[in-house]
Design a protein around this motif. Structure first.
Motif, PDB file in Angstrom:
ATOM      1  N   UNK A  21       3.213   0.963  -4.456  1.00 22.00           N
ATOM      2  CA  UNK A  21       2.487   0.925  -5.731  1.00 22.00           C
ATOM      3  C   UNK A  21       3.164  -0.025  -6.715  1.00 22.00           C
ATOM      4  N   UNK A  22       4.478   0.029  -6.795  1.00 18.58           N
ATOM      5  CA  UNK A  22       5.230  -0.846  -7.702  1.00 18.58           C
ATOM      6  C   UNK A  22       5.051  -2.312  -7.306  1.00 18.58           C
ATOM      7  N   UNK A  23       5.168  -2.594  -6.015  1.00 20.45           N
ATOM      8  CA  UNK A  23       5.028  -3.971  -5.545  1.00 20.45           C
ATOM      9  C   UNK A  23       3.604  -4.492  -5.765  1.00 20.45           C
ATOM     10  N   UNK A  24       2.627  -3.625  -5.621  1.00 21.60           N
ATOM     11  CA  UNK A  24       1.248  -4.060  -5.839  1.00 21.60           C
ATOM     12  C   UNK A  24       0.993  -4.351  -7.318  1.00 21.60           C
ATOM     13  N   UNK A  25       1.606  -3.582  -8.202  1.00 19.61           N
ATOM     14  CA  UNK A  25       1.498  -3.891  -9.638  1.00 19.61           C
ATOM     15  C   UNK A  25       2.140  -5.239  -9.934  1.00 19.61           C
ATOM     16  N   UNK A  26       3.279  -5.503  -9.315  1.00 22.29           N
ATOM     17  CA  UNK A  26       3.956  -6.796  -9.495  1.00 22.29           C
ATOM     18  C   UNK A  26       3.086  -7.934  -8.968  1.00 22.29           C
ATOM     19  N   UNK A  27       2.470  -7.737  -7.810  1.00 21.29           N
ATOM     20  CA  UNK A  27       1.576  -8.754  -7.258  1.00 21.29           C
ATOM     21  C   UNK A  27       0.387  -8.987  -8.176  1.00 21.29           C
ATOM     22  N   UNK A  28      -0.074  -7.931  -8.807  1.00 22.21           N
ATOM     23  CA  UNK A  28      -1.186  -8.072  -9.747  1.00 22.21           C
ATOM     24  C   UNK A  28      -0.742  -8.870 -10.972  1.00 22.21           C
ATOM     25  N   UNK A  29       0.469  -8.612 -11.461  1.00 24.14           N
ATOM     26  CA  UNK A  29       1.000  -9.374 -12.597  1.00 24.14           C
ATOM     27  C   UNK A  29       1.164 -10.853 -12.252  1.00 24.14           C
ATOM     28  N   UNK A  30       1.473 -11.147 -10.990  1.00 25.63           N
ATOM     29  CA  UNK A  30       1.633 -12.531 -10.537  1.00 25.63           C
ATOM     30  C   UNK A  30       0.291 -13.219 -10.306  1.00 25.63           C
ATOM     31  N   UNK A  31      -0.796 -12.457 -10.383  1.00 27.61           N
ATOM     32  CA  UNK A  31      -2.114 -13.033 -10.160  1.00 27.61           C
ATOM     33  C   UNK A  31      -2.498 -13.168  -8.703  1.00 27.61           C
ATOM     34  N   UNK A  32      -1.803 -12.450  -7.819  1.00 28.41           N
ATOM     35  CA  UNK A  32      -2.088 -12.530  -6.387  1.00 28.41           C
ATOM     36  C   UNK A  32      -3.087 -11.476  -5.945  1.00 28.41           C
ATOM     37  N   UNK A  33      -3.141 -10.381  -6.697  1.00 28.15           N
ATOM     38  CA  UNK A  33      -3.926  -9.214  -6.311  1.00 28.15           C
ATOM     39  C   UNK A  33      -4.755  -8.759  -7.501  1.00 28.15           C
ATOM     40  N   UNK A  34      -5.923  -8.234  -7.212  1.00 25.70           N
ATOM     41  CA  UNK A  34      -6.759  -7.636  -8.245  1.00 25.70           C
ATOM     42  C   UNK A  34      -7.181  -6.252  -7.783  1.00 25.70           C
ATOM     43  N   UNK A  35      -7.710  -5.464  -8.700  1.00 31.97           N
ATOM     44  CA  UNK A  35      -8.184  -4.136  -8.307  1.00 31.97           C
ATOM     45  C   UNK A  35      -9.405  -3.750  -9.127  1.00 31.97           C
ATOM     46  N   UNK A  36     -10.117  -2.778  -8.623  1.00 29.29           N
ATOM     47  CA  UNK A  36     -11.168  -2.112  -9.382  1.00 29.29           C
ATOM     48  C   UNK A  36     -11.028  -0.625  -9.111  1.00 29.29           C
ATOM     49  N   UNK A  37     -11.564   0.166 -10.004  1.00 30.64           N
ATOM     50  CA  UNK A  37     -11.468   1.614  -9.864  1.00 30.64           C
ATOM     51  C   UNK A  37     -12.783   2.129  -9.282  1.00 30.64           C
ATOM     52  N   UNK A  38     -12.667   2.871  -8.184  1.00 28.64           N
ATOM     53  CA  UNK A  38     -13.820   3.499  -7.542  1.00 28.64           C
ATOM     54  C   UNK A  38     -13.514   4.978  -7.368  1.00 28.64           C
ATOM     55  N   UNK A  39     -14.323   5.807  -7.965  1.00 31.34           N
ATOM     56  CA  UNK A  39     -14.107   7.261  -7.878  1.00 31.34           C
ATOM     57  C   UNK A  39     -12.664   7.632  -8.219  1.00 31.34           C
ATOM     58  N   UNK A  40     -12.172   7.078  -9.292  1.00 30.18           N
ATOM     59  CA  UNK A  40     -10.818   7.319  -9.811  1.00 30.18           C
ATOM     60  C   UNK A  40      -9.711   6.852  -8.859  1.00 30.18           C
ATOM     61  N   UNK A  41     -10.057   5.965  -7.931  1.00 28.95           N
ATOM     62  CA  UNK A  41      -9.075   5.413  -6.998  1.00 28.95           C
ATOM     63  C   UNK A  41      -9.032   3.905  -7.167  1.00 28.95           C
ATOM     64  N   UNK A  42      -7.817   3.350  -7.239  1.00 27.15           N
ATOM     65  CA  UNK A  42      -7.667   1.899  -7.313  1.00 27.15           C
ATOM     66  C   UNK A  42      -7.909   1.305  -5.931  1.00 27.15           C
ATOM     67  N   UNK A  43      -8.790   0.320  -5.874  1.00 27.16           N
ATOM     68  CA  UNK A  43      -9.058  -0.412  -4.633  1.00 27.16           C
ATOM     69  C   UNK A  43      -8.626  -1.857  -4.870  1.00 27.16           C
TER      70      UNK A  43
END
Length: 129
Positions: A46-68
């Motif tokens: 989870x921490x690494x994915x947040x870091x990847x998102x900050x770097x602009x490598x990963x994005x997410x959307x919320x579906x049924x209260x779950x991050x995809x």
């Protein structure tokens, strides 16, 4: 795509590979896939994915209260950046140094060697033109 080259650590790159291979996934799924090779804590993923998102490598959307999550940066861009970094830092920019190291220290099938010969011949012909 981005102005700044994307630099990733080993586990971050493994996470990106899961995203490229599977498309849209939850952090739990990424943890499951990575743990098939070597155990990793879900909180670490989870921490690494947040870091990847900050770097602009990963994005997410919320579906049924779950991050995809999904990869934003294409595999080719990340591969090119990582290869250039390796070539520069480890082999001083020498393609010969990199290839000779791989041929000497890695198992290379005769099929791969044949494909490398074809590639070298084609590149040699194109360089003469």
């Amino acid at each position: 795509m981005a102005d700044k080259p994307l630099k990733l650590g080993k586990v971050q790159l493994r996470i990106m590979q899961v995203l490229w291979d599977e498309g849209e996934v939850t952090a739990r799924r990424v943890t499951e896939v990575l743990s098939e090779v070597e155990p990793i804590a879900h909180s670490t993923v989870q921490t690494l994915m947040r870091t990847l998102e900050e770097k602009g490598a990963v994005g997410h959307e919320v579906r049924d209260r779950t991050f995809v999550f999904r990869a934003i940066r294409p595999r080719e861009e990340v591969t090119e950046t990582a290869t250039r970094d390796l070539l520069s830092r480890v082999f001083g920019g020498s393609v010969y140094g990199l290839v000779s190291h791989l041929l000497t220290h890695e198992e290379v099938s005769s099929e791969e060697i044949g494909r490398l010969r074809e590639l070298i011949e084609r590149e040699g012909r194109e360089a003469k033109q």
